[in-house]
Scaffold this active site. Structure first.
Site, PDB file in Angstrom:
ATOM      1  N   GLU A 199     -58.051 -73.140 -49.453  1.00 30.77           N
ATOM      2  CA  GLU A 199     -58.378 -74.557 -49.480  1.00 30.77           C
ATOM      3  C   GLU A 199     -58.992 -74.950 -48.140  1.00 30.77           C
ATOM      4  O   GLU A 199     -58.304 -75.057 -47.132  1.00 30.77           O
ATOM      5  CB  GLU A 199     -57.125 -75.400 -49.738  1.00 30.77           C
ATOM      6  CG  GLU A 199     -57.442 -76.883 -49.830  1.00 30.77           C
ATOM      7  CD  GLU A 199     -56.368 -77.773 -49.239  1.00 30.77           C
ATOM      8  OE1 GLU A 199     -55.985 -78.741 -49.906  1.00 30.77           O
ATOM      9  OE2 GLU A 199     -55.919 -77.510 -48.106  1.00 30.77           O
ATOM     10  N   ASP A 245     -57.045 -77.533 -34.897  1.00 30.14           N
ATOM     11  CA  ASP A 245     -55.884 -76.654 -34.985  1.00 30.14           C
ATOM     12  C   ASP A 245     -54.663 -77.445 -35.449  1.00 30.14           C
ATOM     13  O   ASP A 245     -53.935 -77.037 -36.345  1.00 30.14           O
ATOM     14  CB  ASP A 245     -55.630 -76.010 -33.621  1.00 30.14           C
ATOM     15  CG  ASP A 245     -54.563 -74.919 -33.678  1.00 30.14           C
ATOM     16  OD1 ASP A 245     -54.037 -74.645 -34.768  1.00 30.14           O
ATOM     17  OD2 ASP A 245     -54.253 -74.345 -32.622  1.00 30.14           O
ATOM     18  N   ASP A 292     -53.152 -72.590 -48.018  1.00 27.94           N
ATOM     19  CA  ASP A 292     -53.206 -74.036 -47.813  1.00 27.94           C
ATOM     20  C   ASP A 292     -53.878 -74.384 -46.487  1.00 27.94           C
ATOM     21  O   ASP A 292     -53.605 -73.769 -45.451  1.00 27.94           O
ATOM     22  CB  ASP A 292     -51.772 -74.587 -47.834  1.00 27.94           C
ATOM     23  CG  ASP A 292     -51.716 -76.091 -47.734  1.00 27.94           C
ATOM     24  OD1 ASP A 292     -52.371 -76.755 -48.549  1.00 27.94           O
ATOM     25  OD2 ASP A 292     -51.007 -76.604 -46.845  1.00 27.94           O
ATOM     26  N   HIS A 299     -57.351 -75.629 -40.519  1.00 24.12           N
ATOM     27  CA  HIS A 299     -56.456 -75.860 -39.387  1.00 24.12           C
ATOM     28  C   HIS A 299     -55.798 -74.572 -38.907  1.00 24.12           C
ATOM     29  O   HIS A 299     -54.939 -74.617 -38.027  1.00 24.12           O
ATOM     30  CB  HIS A 299     -55.363 -76.857 -39.772  1.00 24.12           C
ATOM     31  CG  HIS A 299     -55.885 -78.068 -40.464  1.00 24.12           C
ATOM     32  ND1 HIS A 299     -56.504 -79.098 -39.797  1.00 24.12           N
ATOM     33  CD2 HIS A 299     -55.903 -78.414 -41.779  1.00 24.12           C
ATOM     34  CE1 HIS A 299     -56.872 -80.025 -40.668  1.00 24.12           C
ATOM     35  NE2 HIS A 299     -56.526 -79.635 -41.872  1.00 24.12           N
TER      36      HIS A 299
END
Length: 537
Positions: free
Chosen positions: A313, A245, A282, A286
């Site tokens: 991505e 994360d 992007d 995460h």
């Protein structure tokens, strides 16, 4: 015992990968549902990433530079442009990945300037309008994962706040290495220069999950913010480092209702404001994937955005880590950059003639799921000196571009650094060849494809053409010392019996086609050759 556990883990991961691949048979591809260029166009769609990491123009803003180049880009066959993040960064020269205010796209005096690194809002909107006039759609780079603060410096947030946090192991974020304690962090964002225009939300520590600097103890690390309201790290992220994360800076909590509402609103606002037709998302490994799925669905839930383009991505060269995300996003919601194919290109450039070209697509997304693959050779992150450095050297750059531009699978993205002169990574020979390959994609690379991957150092394929395009034959090699007899590929071009094909790069080079449609097509000293039918007079 350790070797047994390791083997069991490998077996489990392989079985899980096979299971994911099996389930993907029922997941529809994403790219056919998305807008890749002007409506009604039959031209091959092509994307350009219009920036490098250190991109600046000496005489005009970057947005003005883009507007000026729009006619040239259209002439080369580009139908979409991926622009750098338009949002205000933490400093005037910031690229936008160091996000400060998503709602400020060069309009307000914040962080030392009105304009972003790329220019003013007026410059951006004018450039987007010019691009549309030339049939080029705009893709917005959406940085939705974190705000940035720099250790010991008030360059990101506007104020510090006191709260509690626990320091965790950077290699296993699920393991605390210190007990929960008071910390002080740069987590308050007031956006005083914007005065609540477009969005009244002001961010504070309640909207974040973690940070990497404690001002009280002057300590660097990964800190998980703790309170009765905080739920810890999101479960719906990649499992690298136990839980991935947290990436950098101040990590956004995408489960917080105020955060979700603000980001959902921003998604629609930025598209309406700029006229863009989609997003590059992007660092999604995460991000809470439930939030991201909802973000795409909500943004697409508009009569004019049903075919919204999205590419994500997920940076991993291992396809088994990407396939679960394709399945989770139900197909159709987002495409993915083909990082495994890029890695193959990088390894091929390093290995030279020892690389077996017949394996170039092994383990790639475009081989497994061509309808989900956005193919690329290099980008701003793979440049020399960058965090994901994996530059494809000039000895294989042209071959790599031929493999993404002239084949029928995947959606190719060309890097500005390979196309335009710059101080970071430009090679004149690569640029010259790339422009010719782009024109070949625009004019010849159509119709069914037949592969002739028979020699480890010299491979070829044929595009058979369609009712409006004659097609082409392509030969690639990776050994300059290859025997001339081995640098030819015998291929069948179909209904061109008795015709003559000529080199796209050198009109004096020709290949005769026999009465059955076969010809022996050589490569060239540049290791890339495109053959097209000679016009009949």
């Amino acid at each position: 015992m350790n070797s047994v556990c390791f083997s069991t883990s490998l077996i489990y991961r392989q079985l899980r990968y096979w299971f994911d691949c099996l389930l993907l048979k029922w997941v529809p591809p994403s790219l056919p549902t998305m807008q890749l260029g002007p409506d009604g166009s039959s031209q091959n769609p092509t994307m350009v990433q219009f920036f490098t990491w250190d991109a600046r123009h000496p005489d005009m803003s970057w947005w003005e530079h883009f507007a000026k180049e729009a006619p040239h880009l259209a002439a080369l066959g580009f139908t979409q442009t991926w622009l750098p993040p338009p949002n205000k960064a933490m400093e005037p020269t910031g690229r936008g990945y160091d996000a400060y205010d998503l709602w400020d796209i060069g309009e307000f005096d914040q962080k030392g300037s009105v304009a972003t690194r790329w220019g003013t809002k007026e410059d951006l909107l004018r450039a987007c309008d010019v691009a549309r006039q030339f049939g080029i759609n705009v893709i917005i780079d959406a940085v939705l994962n974190s705000f940035t603060m720099i250790h010991k410096h008030k360059l990101g947030a506007d104020r510090m706040e006191d709260f509690r946090a626990a320091r965790v192991d950077p290699l296993n974020r699920l393991r605390d290495i210190e007990e929960e304690r008071p910390v002080r962090g740069w987590t308050a964002f007031d956006f005083s220069g914007r005065l609540g225009k477009y969005s009244s939300m002001q961010w504070n520590f309640n909207h974040f999950t973690g940070l990497d600097w404690d001002e009280l103890t002057q300590t660097n690390g990964v800190f998980r913010i703790c309170s009765e309201r905080h739920q810890g790290w999101s479960r719906w992220v990649d499992t690298e480092n136990g839980n991935y994360d947290y990436l950098l800076g101040i990590d956004i909590d995408h489960r917080h209702p105020e955060v979700r509402s603000d980001l959902f609103s921003w998604g629609s606002w930025i598209l309406d404001t700029t006229g863009a037709c989609g997003f590059r998302l992007d660092a999604i490994k995460h991000m809470d994937r439930k939030f991201l799925l909802e973000f795409i669905k909500r943004t697409r839930d508009h009569p004019t955005r049903k075919r919204l383009f999205a590419v994500s991505e997920f940076w991993s060269a291992n396809l088994r880590y990407i396939t679960p995300y394709i399945r989770v996003f139900h197909g159709q919601q987002t495409s993915f950059f083909d990082v495994p194919l890029h890695e193959n290109f990088h390894r091929a450039s390093k290995a030279g003639a020892s690389y077996d070209l017949r394996t170039i697509f092994e383990g790639s997304l475009v081989k497994l799921r061509p309808g989900d693959a956005v193919t690329f050779v290099d980008n701003h992150d793979t440049q020399v000196g960058q965090s994901l450095e994996s530059w494809v050297d000039t000895n294989f750059k042209a071959q790599a571009y031929a493999l993404i531009l002239l084949r029928c699978h995947g959606y190719p993205c060309v890097f500005y650094g390979d196309l335009y002169p710059n101080d970071e990574c430009f090679d004149e020979g690569t640029s010259r060849t790339l422009k010719q390959l782009l024109l070949a994609r625009k004019s010849f690379a159509y119709g069914p494809m037949v592969d002739y991957f028979e020699h480890r150092n010299c491979i070829g394929f044929v595009r058979m053409g369609d009712s409006d395009h004659a097609g082409c034959a392509v030969v690639l090699s990776n050994d300059l010392l290859l025997d001339p007899s081995m640098s030819k590929v015998r291929m069948n071009v179909g209904l061109h019996q008795g015709a003559t094909f000529r080199s796209l790069f050198d009109d004096t080079r020709t290949v005769s086609i026999d009465h059955d449609g076969w010809g022996a097509f050589p490569s060239s000293e540049n290791c890339v050759e495109v053959w097209i039918k000679t016009r009949e007079h």
